[in-house]
Design a protein around this motif. Sequence first.
Motif, mmCIF file in Angstrom:
data_model
loop_
_atom_site.group_PDB
_atom_site.id
_atom_site.type_symbol
_atom_site.label_atom_id
_atom_site.label_comp_id
_atom_site.label_asym_id
_atom_site.label_seq_id
_atom_site.Cartn_x
_atom_site.Cartn_y
_atom_site.Cartn_z
ATOM 1 N N LYS A 1 0.835 -1.209 0.000
ATOM 2 C CA LYS A 1 0.000 0.000 0.000
ATOM 3 C C LYS A 1 0.870 1.259 0.000
ATOM 4 C CE LYS A 1 -3.925 -2.043 2.444
ATOM 5 N NZ LYS A 1 -4.573 -2.099 3.750
ATOM 6 N N SER A 2 0.277 2.371 -0.463
ATOM 7 C CA SER A 2 0.988 3.647 -0.436
ATOM 8 C C SER A 2 1.110 4.112 1.011
ATOM 9 C CB SER A 2 0.214 4.685 -1.237
ATOM 10 O OG SER A 2 -0.999 4.975 -0.566
ATOM 11 N N ARG A 3 1.994 5.068 1.242
ATOM 12 C CA ARG A 3 2.200 5.561 2.614
ATOM 13 C C ARG A 3 0.885 6.061 3.211
ATOM 14 N NH1 ARG A 3 6.434 10.245 4.773
ATOM 15 N NH2 ARG A 3 5.786 10.090 6.955
ATOM 16 N N GLU A 4 0.094 6.768 2.417
ATOM 17 C CA GLU A 4 -1.177 7.326 2.902
ATOM 18 C C GLU A 4 -2.144 6.227 3.329
ATOM 19 O OE1 GLU A 4 0.415 8.404 0.155
ATOM 20 O OE2 GLU A 4 1.128 10.122 1.323
ATOM 21 N N ALA B 1 8.381 1.901 7.658
ATOM 22 C CA ALA B 1 7.650 1.481 6.460
ATOM 23 C C ALA B 1 6.572 2.501 6.088
ATOM 24 C CB ALA B 1 7.023 0.106 6.687
ATOM 25 N N GLY B 2 6.321 3.473 6.957
ATOM 26 C CA GLY B 2 5.356 4.521 6.647
ATOM 27 C C GLY B 2 4.062 4.461 7.436
ATOM 28 N N ARG C 1 2.110 11.507 9.155
ATOM 29 C CA ARG C 1 2.139 11.191 7.721
ATOM 30 C C ARG C 1 2.886 12.252 6.921
ATOM 31 N NH1 ARG C 1 -3.337 8.579 7.683
ATOM 32 N NH2 ARG C 1 -2.809 6.361 7.686
ATOM 33 N N LYS C 2 2.867 13.493 7.429
ATOM 34 C CA LYS C 2 3.572 14.574 6.731
ATOM 35 C C LYS C 2 5.070 14.574 7.063
ATOM 36 C CE LYS C 2 1.508 18.104 8.411
ATOM 37 N NZ LYS C 2 0.527 19.054 8.955
#
Lengths: 289, 277
Positions: free
Chosen positions: B85-88, B130-131, B241-242
């Motif tokens: 999955k994407s970071r978001e 991993a985000g 997340r930022k």
Amino acid sequence: MSASILIPDFVNRKSFIELDARARAQSLFDEGTWKELVGPFDRIESPWLAKQGIAPQFDDGCVVIKGKIGGSPAVTIAFEGAFQGGSVGEVSGAKMTAALDLATKDSKAGKPTAAILLLETGGVRLQEANLGLAAVAEIISSVLALRQHAPVITIVAGTVGCFGGMSLVAGVSSYTIMTREARLGLNGPEVIEQESGIDEFDSSDRALIWAIHGGEQRVGMGLADLLVEDDAGKIAAAVLSCVRKGVPEKHRTEQVELYRARIAALDTSSQIDPATLRQQRANTKGGVR
Amino acid sequence: MNEQVGLRGRAWFKALTGSDAPNSGDPHSVLATTAAVGNEQALFLCVVPDKGSRFPCVRDGQVGLEEAFTLAAHLRAVIAEDHDKSREAKRSIIAIVDVKSQAYGRREETAGIFFAAAASADAYASARMAGHPVISLVAGQAFSGGFLTHGYQANRILAFDDAGIVIHAMHKEAAARITRRSVAELEKLGHDIAPMSYDVQDYAKLGLLFKLLHVDDPQHPTSNEVAEVREAITEAITDARKGKLDLSNRWESDTARTMRKGTLAVRAALEEQWFNG
């Protein structure tokens, strides 16, 4: 080995344990390749100890040396067990984190730089309590970042051993090298006796302490990798072998299911005999890379 | 320590997730479940006392072998499931922290609790790197190896601001004994030397916290208070997340610039000497 061979070897060896942190760190590098960074002449000392009437030290008990090992870039970060029990304070902790981060930066830029951690430490320096604990969390994080790109090699040679939060740093390392004179554990025997009573742990029982925390046991259990004699040449050779091996395919702390199952299989109805447990581990395949 | 450790942790786990039952196969000392926070699902983790634990030295809410590996197993599962999955889109992880300490036991040392604790710290840090936003909510006590094992690898740390919050390397009595001081002397020193203080207001000065939150009675939160804490968690998730995936926010925060001058001096000097010469 017969006694007639063992004794001259023992007498002629160059002891690693007898060296201080600085000399230990220097002994690992290729000759003429190393320099110390943020050394005693930079005088960055603990800002917290003098306020408590405790003499600080110009290097805060942590030595950072950068150079080459077997021709490869490497940095060694060594805690001096003779200063405040090798404890992690704000400055000594920041030295380790910063050096690891710089090694990661170089490694990511295509210059893999191994880190060697010489851990002779009782853990967090209680006079800097929360900044010491925070530093340990930061060191763990920085080890984990570096070990994706270059090996992080911990040496616990003795005689202080490696305890408290810093034992987690050994735990997340790519390789751990120990001598028979070294001990590794989260809680030292005195702390356990204080917290849980003498029935739980009799801290005067030397044999029990070594049976549980000693280097031979930790390597035998597969929780450390190499058992090496107290000999500067042999320790340097062990470090070189780990540098050459590079990043392991899978780190021990990533193998959660394997180790979780081993804990599930423990009989906890009474105390666990260290020798029996080591025997069981030795008979179990897997776990050791 | 008048209040029993772990009651707050359980209360907040239940308040935020709606349940406080352990998963089958897990020790009863670990609570883990997926629940909504903001507009997304997050993994909530908490260590609670289990009077019936087969490890005697964890029965009062300490973090031991089973607790560490159980936390690590849940974290590793989420990391693996969200791998592509994407970071978001990676799930947030919320550690509710109310731990007395690590387990001080012979069984634990024999079986290598240092390594179990390392495996859990690794799993938390790996999730962060991993985000996954990793948020710690210190609802009670956060001591020493217990906190290193459960919560201290978070991107953002939230804590309540009352006298029941203690974040420290060692509890008062033991720290006094080891540093050869009386508890009174130790308390006095804490007023002058922020890292030694047992007061969460002083801890906040170190720059390690994202935010302090106030709840009148943390063991019995009102629904408004729960909503406010949820909002703070959502805010922390958004901020994480930022931000960077490492822990640099802890020494780069405005508060840290005042209180952690030593850390910043070391980092600057080492960087300068590393690249020159």
